[in-house]
Design a protein around this motif. Structure first.
Motif, PDB file in Angstrom:
ATOM      1  N   ILE A   1       0.809  -1.215   0.000  1.00  0.00           N
ATOM      2  CA  ILE A   1       0.000   0.000   0.000  1.00  0.00           C
ATOM      3  C   ILE A   1       0.849   1.275   0.000  1.00  0.00           C
ATOM      4  O   ILE A   1       0.458   2.288  -0.585  1.00  0.00           O
ATOM      5  N   ILE A   2       2.017   1.238   0.618  1.00  0.00           N
ATOM      6  CA  ILE A   2       2.840   2.456   0.650  1.00  0.00           C
ATOM      7  C   ILE A   2       3.872   2.486  -0.478  1.00  0.00           C
ATOM      8  O   ILE A   2       4.688   3.401  -0.542  1.00  0.00           O
ATOM      9  N   ASN A   3       3.809   1.496  -1.358  1.00  0.00           N
ATOM     10  CA  ASN A   3       4.708   1.450  -2.512  1.00  0.00           C
ATOM     11  C   ASN A   3       4.245   2.470  -3.562  1.00  0.00           C
ATOM     12  O   ASN A   3       3.130   2.396  -4.069  1.00  0.00           O
TER      13      ASN A   3
ATOM     14  N   ASN B   1       4.997   0.524  11.851  1.00  0.00           N
ATOM     15  CA  ASN B   1       4.425   1.573  11.022  1.00  0.00           C
ATOM     16  C   ASN B   1       3.403   2.376  11.805  1.00  0.00           C
ATOM     17  O   ASN B   1       3.390   3.613  11.774  1.00  0.00           O
ATOM     18  N   ILE B   2       2.533   1.685  12.537  1.00  0.00           N
ATOM     19  CA  ILE B   2       1.527   2.356  13.353  1.00  0.00           C
ATOM     20  C   ILE B   2       2.192   3.209  14.428  1.00  0.00           C
ATOM     21  O   ILE B   2       1.805   4.364  14.667  1.00  0.00           O
TER      22      ILE B   2
ATOM     23  N   GLY C   1      -7.641   6.945   4.780  1.00  0.00           N
ATOM     24  CA  GLY C   1      -6.791   6.605   3.641  1.00  0.00           C
ATOM     25  C   GLY C   1      -7.554   6.799   2.346  1.00  0.00           C
ATOM     26  O   GLY C   1      -8.618   6.213   2.159  1.00  0.00           O
ATOM     27  N   ASN C   2      -7.045   7.634   1.477  1.00  0.00           N
ATOM     28  CA  ASN C   2      -7.614   7.810   0.142  1.00  0.00           C
ATOM     29  C   ASN C   2      -6.734   7.088  -0.868  1.00  0.00           C
ATOM     30  O   ASN C   2      -5.626   6.644  -0.549  1.00  0.00           O
TER      31      ASN C   2
ATOM     32  N   VAL D   1       0.780   3.807   6.679  1.00  0.00           N
ATOM     33  CA  VAL D   1      -0.415   3.174   6.116  1.00  0.00           C
ATOM     34  C   VAL D   1      -1.662   4.060   6.182  1.00  0.00           C
ATOM     35  O   VAL D   1      -2.659   3.751   5.543  1.00  0.00           O
ATOM     36  N   PHE D   2      -1.630   5.131   6.959  1.00  0.00           N
ATOM     37  CA  PHE D   2      -2.767   6.052   6.948  1.00  0.00           C
ATOM     38  C   PHE D   2      -2.294   7.490   7.035  1.00  0.00           C
ATOM     39  O   PHE D   2      -1.161   7.778   7.449  1.00  0.00           O
ATOM     40  N   ASP D   3      -3.161   8.411   6.620  1.00  0.00           N
ATOM     41  CA  ASP D   3      -2.923   9.843   6.764  1.00  0.00           C
ATOM     42  C   ASP D   3      -3.879  10.354   7.850  1.00  0.00           C
ATOM     43  O   ASP D   3      -4.755   9.615   8.328  1.00  0.00           O
TER      44      ASP D   3
END
Length: 263
Positions: A47-49, A104-105, A223-224, A254-256
């Motif tokens: 997802i963050i790639n 990551n969190i 997350g968009n 993984v999230f904004d």
């Protein structure tokens, strides 16, 4: 066309693996915790790639894509819940490995409120605290604030309390199976954090307008785009009630986060 089909196949493979884990859990079969960790780490990395973000942007929106996005988000969220429960149980047996997903969190938490500082005088509420309430522990440890967590899952509440008792019994942390309206402290809460996997977070935000104080600051994890495969996306709010004070983008997380205050 070939790249589109390959990309779709990768997403479908993730979903098959999620469904397999969920079915094992339903049937109360033993789940391989380390394989689940690896799966969530792989999904987070996917997802963050940035290359995958470009591939996602080139996908034409279709019913197929929308349905797959909804399935992946829901199934990934369930697998996160299972992962947190296993992590909480392992902690009780003195075995608690930290995976890339959890790292990551943890990295995200330190940047949650941007320039809006949490102090020892703050009262912080996490909506969707889960079985392993890392956010509550880190906020309380780093700031000395009074922190509160709520969740609708009774098992998550019980495991969350066990984790807090083991790792943070010296901290001011309270976890309850309550709604925001049932919290006696809601008027005194200064900062509110929404877990990114809370599906009805914008409905709850609407409720919060009438029951919170005028200066409350709300951090909405979301997350968009490609991140919507893991998180519920941002929605429009009633601009007579809430306005955006900051958007905190985390390209490698993984999230904004979007910050709201009352108008």
């Amino acid at each position: 066309m070939k790249d589109r089909m390959l990309f779709l196949k990768e997403l479908q493979n993730f979903d098959k693996k999620f469904q397999f884990i969920i079915q094992q859990n339903k049937e109360q079969q033993q789940i391989n915790y380390f394989e689940l960790c690896e799966l969530m780490d792989d999904y987070s990395s996917f997802i963050i790639n940035r290359d995958n973000e470009e591939r996602w942007a080139n996908m034409k929106e279709s019913i197929e894509i929308l349905l797959l996005t909804d399935k992946l988000r829901m199934n990934a969220s369930v697998c996160v819940q299972i992962l947190e429960k296993y992590r909480a149980l392992l902690l009780s047996h003195e075995q608690e490995p930290v995976t890339d997903y959890f790292r990551n969190i943890e990295n995200c938490i330190g940047k949650e409120f941007g320039d809006f500082e949490i102090t020892s005088q703050s009262k912080v509420l996490l909506i969707g605290s889960g079985s392993f309430p890392i956010t509550l522990l880190m906020v309380a440890e780093r700031t000395g604030a009074d922190v509160f967590g709520i969740d609708i899952d009774d098992e998550a509440i019980q495991l969350g309390k066990q984790v807090v008792n083991k790792l943070g019994d010296h901290l001011s942390i309270q976890i309850d199976q309550k709604t925001v309206a049932e919290l006696a402290v809601i008027k005194q809460v200064s900062h509110i954090i929404f877990s990114s996997t809370v599906s009805n977070k914008y409905d709850i935000l609407e409720q919060l307008y009438d029951i919170t104080n005028k200066d409350v600051l709300v951090a909405m994890r979301y997350g968009n785009g490609l991140k919507s495969l893991f998180n519920y996306p941002m929605q429009k709010v009633d601009d007579t009630k809430w306005h955006i004070v900051d958007e905190i983008m985390h390209p490698q997380d993984v999230f904004d986060v979007i910050l709201y205050q009352k108008v």
